[in-house]
Write a protein that holds these residues in place. Structure first.
Motif, PDB file in Angstrom:
ATOM      1  N   GLY A 179       1.896  13.278   1.895  1.00  0.00           N
ATOM      2  CA  GLY A 179       0.901  13.814   0.973  1.00  0.00           C
ATOM      3  C   GLY A 179      -0.536  13.795   1.476  1.00  0.00           C
ATOM      4  O   GLY A 179      -1.450  14.129   0.723  1.00  0.00           O
ATOM      5  N   ALA A 180      -0.759  13.416   2.736  1.00  0.00           N
ATOM      6  CA  ALA A 180      -2.138  13.366   3.247  1.00  0.00           C
ATOM      7  C   ALA A 180      -2.700  14.779   3.404  1.00  0.00           C
ATOM      8  O   ALA A 180      -2.000  15.688   3.871  1.00  0.00           O
TER       9      ALA A 180
ATOM     10  N   GLU B 107       1.576  15.339  17.213  1.00  0.00           N
ATOM     11  CA  GLU B 107       1.868  16.246  16.099  1.00  0.00           C
ATOM     12  C   GLU B 107       2.783  15.559  15.090  1.00  0.00           C
ATOM     13  O   GLU B 107       2.643  15.746  13.889  1.00  0.00           O
ATOM     14  N   ASP B 108       3.716  14.747  15.594  1.00  0.00           N
ATOM     15  CA  ASP B 108       4.630  14.020  14.708  1.00  0.00           C
ATOM     16  C   ASP B 108       3.875  13.067  13.792  1.00  0.00           C
ATOM     17  O   ASP B 108       4.192  12.955  12.605  1.00  0.00           O
ATOM     18  N   ASP B 109       2.886  12.356  14.359  1.00  0.00           N
ATOM     19  CA  ASP B 109       2.087  11.427  13.533  1.00  0.00           C
ATOM     20  C   ASP B 109       1.424  12.187  12.387  1.00  0.00           C
ATOM     21  O   ASP B 109       1.391  11.728  11.246  1.00  0.00           O
ATOM     22  N   VAL B 110       0.874  13.359  12.726  1.00  0.00           N
ATOM     23  CA  VAL B 110       0.151  14.142  11.720  1.00  0.00           C
ATOM     24  C   VAL B 110       1.139  14.724  10.701  1.00  0.00           C
ATOM     25  O   VAL B 110       0.880  14.709   9.492  1.00  0.00           O
ATOM     26  N   MET B 111       2.305  15.194  11.185  1.00  0.00           N
ATOM     27  CA  MET B 111       3.311  15.748  10.263  1.00  0.00           C
ATOM     28  C   MET B 111       3.830  14.682   9.304  1.00  0.00           C
ATOM     29  O   MET B 111       4.060  14.953   8.121  1.00  0.00           O
ATOM     30  N   THR B 112       4.019  13.478   9.816  1.00  0.00           N
ATOM     31  CA  THR B 112       4.482  12.373   8.958  1.00  0.00           C
ATOM     32  C   THR B 112       3.460  12.105   7.853  1.00  0.00           C
ATOM     33  O   THR B 112       3.827  11.944   6.679  1.00  0.00           O
TER      34      THR B 112
ATOM     35  N   ILE C  44       0.864  -1.185   0.000  1.00  0.00           N
ATOM     36  CA  ILE C  44       0.000   0.000   0.000  1.00  0.00           C
ATOM     37  C   ILE C  44       0.900   1.234   0.000  1.00  0.00           C
ATOM     38  O   ILE C  44       2.083   1.128   0.301  1.00  0.00           O
ATOM     39  N   SER C  45       0.302   2.390  -0.308  1.00  0.00           N
ATOM     40  CA  SER C  45       1.113   3.616  -0.403  1.00  0.00           C
ATOM     41  C   SER C  45       1.666   4.017   0.962  1.00  0.00           C
ATOM     42  O   SER C  45       1.111   3.656   2.009  1.00  0.00           O
ATOM     43  N   ASN C  46       2.766   4.787   0.939  1.00  0.00           N
ATOM     44  CA  ASN C  46       3.313   5.305   2.198  1.00  0.00           C
ATOM     45  C   ASN C  46       2.317   6.230   2.890  1.00  0.00           C
ATOM     46  O   ASN C  46       2.272   6.301   4.112  1.00  0.00           O
ATOM     47  N   LYS C  47       1.518   6.929   2.090  1.00  0.00           N
ATOM     48  CA  LYS C  47       0.496   7.792   2.687  1.00  0.00           C
ATOM     49  C   LYS C  47      -0.484   6.945   3.497  1.00  0.00           C
ATOM     50  O   LYS C  47      -0.784   7.269   4.647  1.00  0.00           O
ATOM     51  N   LEU C  48      -0.971   5.857   2.913  1.00  0.00           N
ATOM     52  CA  LEU C  48      -1.935   5.013   3.632  1.00  0.00           C
ATOM     53  C   LEU C  48      -1.291   4.388   4.870  1.00  0.00           C
ATOM     54  O   LEU C  48      -1.924   4.285   5.922  1.00  0.00           O
ATOM     55  N   LYS C  49      -0.010   4.019   4.767  1.00  0.00           N
ATOM     56  CA  LYS C  49       0.684   3.482   5.955  1.00  0.00           C
ATOM     57  C   LYS C  49       0.694   4.507   7.085  1.00  0.00           C
ATOM     58  O   LYS C  49       0.483   4.177   8.246  1.00  0.00           O
ATOM     59  N   SER C  50       0.958   5.780   6.724  1.00  0.00           N
ATOM     60  CA  SER C  50       1.016   6.809   7.770  1.00  0.00           C
ATOM     61  C   SER C  50      -0.388   7.079   8.344  1.00  0.00           C
ATOM     62  O   SER C  50      -0.527   7.396   9.522  1.00  0.00           O
ATOM     63  N   LEU C  51      -1.422   6.921   7.505  1.00  0.00           N
ATOM     64  CA  LEU C  51      -2.792   7.097   8.011  1.00  0.00           C
ATOM     65  C   LEU C  51      -3.181   5.918   8.913  1.00  0.00           C
ATOM     66  O   LEU C  51      -3.874   6.102   9.924  1.00  0.00           O
TER      67      LEU C  51
END
Lengths: 178, 192
Positions: free
Chosen positions: B127-128, B117-122, B94-101
């Protein structure tokens, strides 16, 4: 400051989120209205106490204080009820049925599988009907959502109990999404 | 056996929807907007993966299996992706964006205040958008509700992959608002 850029940063707690995303606000408000003010064997005051208690256990200040203020408005207790809910209602006359349902709600807050046959039997023994048990489980579950939504996006909340008085009255007597 | 007398033979949350139509309406309306209706950027398959992932963290058998089946059908009958996301989201295709979500969703599952804040910044760096972060938090929160509702009333959750596949195929195609098919009227080779 919230984790995302809201349209109106002045709106506290869930209100800023409902304003940010009207598509999801609609069913969320309809759910709160049905659960807390729709037809049920439990009074709105009792249901708001369940909502406020679960929110306190989830450490969500905005949801706890606003729903406790709504319970206070329904039950005409004054805002002392807000702190009494935190303490487990030592100073509020509460039926054995509501105490047994609050125990069920607390189990749901920890996890759905934590609700035991004994918890349900105790609620029945105290006079709870199947529909009241259903509504309690769903209110507790729903506030595990609302609380995570409000805190998970880092919204701000007014601190003092008095700041929630009018909000609680509006929630109690005007309703949700109106 | 369910904790209350539901007077119907539907599985999982469907038995609760039939029991209490008043609350079923907004609950179904919410899941329809969150997972099925058109979204500016997240596909239905991606959103169903978030729902499946959170349901698995909450160990809700019914929700994990039905949303896993819906995700599979939304992703073009790709069973591998669903399995890999549940086994280890970091190495799933899956995309890195989806992994971070998904990382944010797991934080929400353990408690709203755990999102940093770090989770959201990542997630932003991958690209989220704000709407994607908002919807991820709300999907994760909503499944902390649905899972507790389904398990808290001890609903019937049959262990039958074929059943979830058929129900999942219907939901992927029709969305959440259409009536469910009775289990007794499904053509199943495995008995429940």
């Amino acid at each position: 400051m919230a984790h995302i850029k809201l349209n109106n940063e002045e709106l506290p707690g869930i209100r800023g989120l409902l304003d940010f995303r009207p598509e999801t606000a609609k069913p969320l408000l309809a759910l709160a209205e049905t659960l807390l003010r729709g037809p049920s064997g439990l009074t709105s005051g009792e249901r708001e106490i369940i909502a406020a208690s679960v929110s306190y256990w989830n450490q969500c200040h905005f949801c706890h204080t606003s729903h406790a203020a709504a319970a206070a408005a329904h039950l005409q207790t004054g805002l002392n009820l807000i702190d009494d809910i935190k303490a487990g209602l030592p100073n509020t006359p509460v039926s054995d049925k509501l105490r047994a349902l609050l125990n069920v709600a607390h189990q749901v807050q920890k996890g759905g599988k934590n609700v035991t046959d004994e918890d349900i039997a105790a609620a029945r023994e105290a006079g709870a009907t199947d529909q009241e048990i259903h509504d309690t489980v769903l209110i507790a579950a729903a506030f595990c959502m609302f609380n995570r939504y409000v805190d998970g996006l880092g919204t701000w909340a007014p601190q003092p109990n008095e700041a929630y008085k009018e909000m609680g009255e509006r929630m109690a007597f005007v309703g949700y999404g109106k | 056996m369910p904790h209350i007398n539901l007077s119907n033979d539907y599985p999982g949350i469907r038995s609760l929807f039939v029991y209490r139509p008043e609350t079923a309406k907004p609950l179904n309306g919410l899941v329809q907007v969150l997972l099925h209706d058109p979204h500016p950027t997240l596909s239905a398959g991606e959103r169903e993966l978030i729902a499946t992932y959170v349901s698995n963290l909450n160990t809700c058998y019914y929700c994990t299996n039905i949303h896993g089946a819906i995700a599979r059908h939304q992703l073009g009958n790709d069973a591998g992706t669903v399995k890999q996301v549940l086994a280890d989201a970091n190495t799933a295709p899956i995309s890195n964006k989806l992994k971070s979500l998904l990382k944010i969703a797991a934080k929400v599952q353990s408690g709203g205040k755990n999102v940093t804040e770090d989770d959201v910044m990542t997630a932003r760096a991958e690209g989220a958008t704000d709407i994607e972060i908002h919807d991820t938090v709300l999907i994760a929160a909503a499944f902390c509700m649905y899972n507790r509702y389904v398990d808290g009333l001890a609903t019937w959750q049959p262990h039958n992959d074929e059943l979830y596949d058929k129900m999942g195929e219907q939901r992927a195609r029709e969305g959440y608002g259409t009536p469910p098919v009775k289990v007794s009227e499904m053509e199943l080779t495995q008995t429940t």
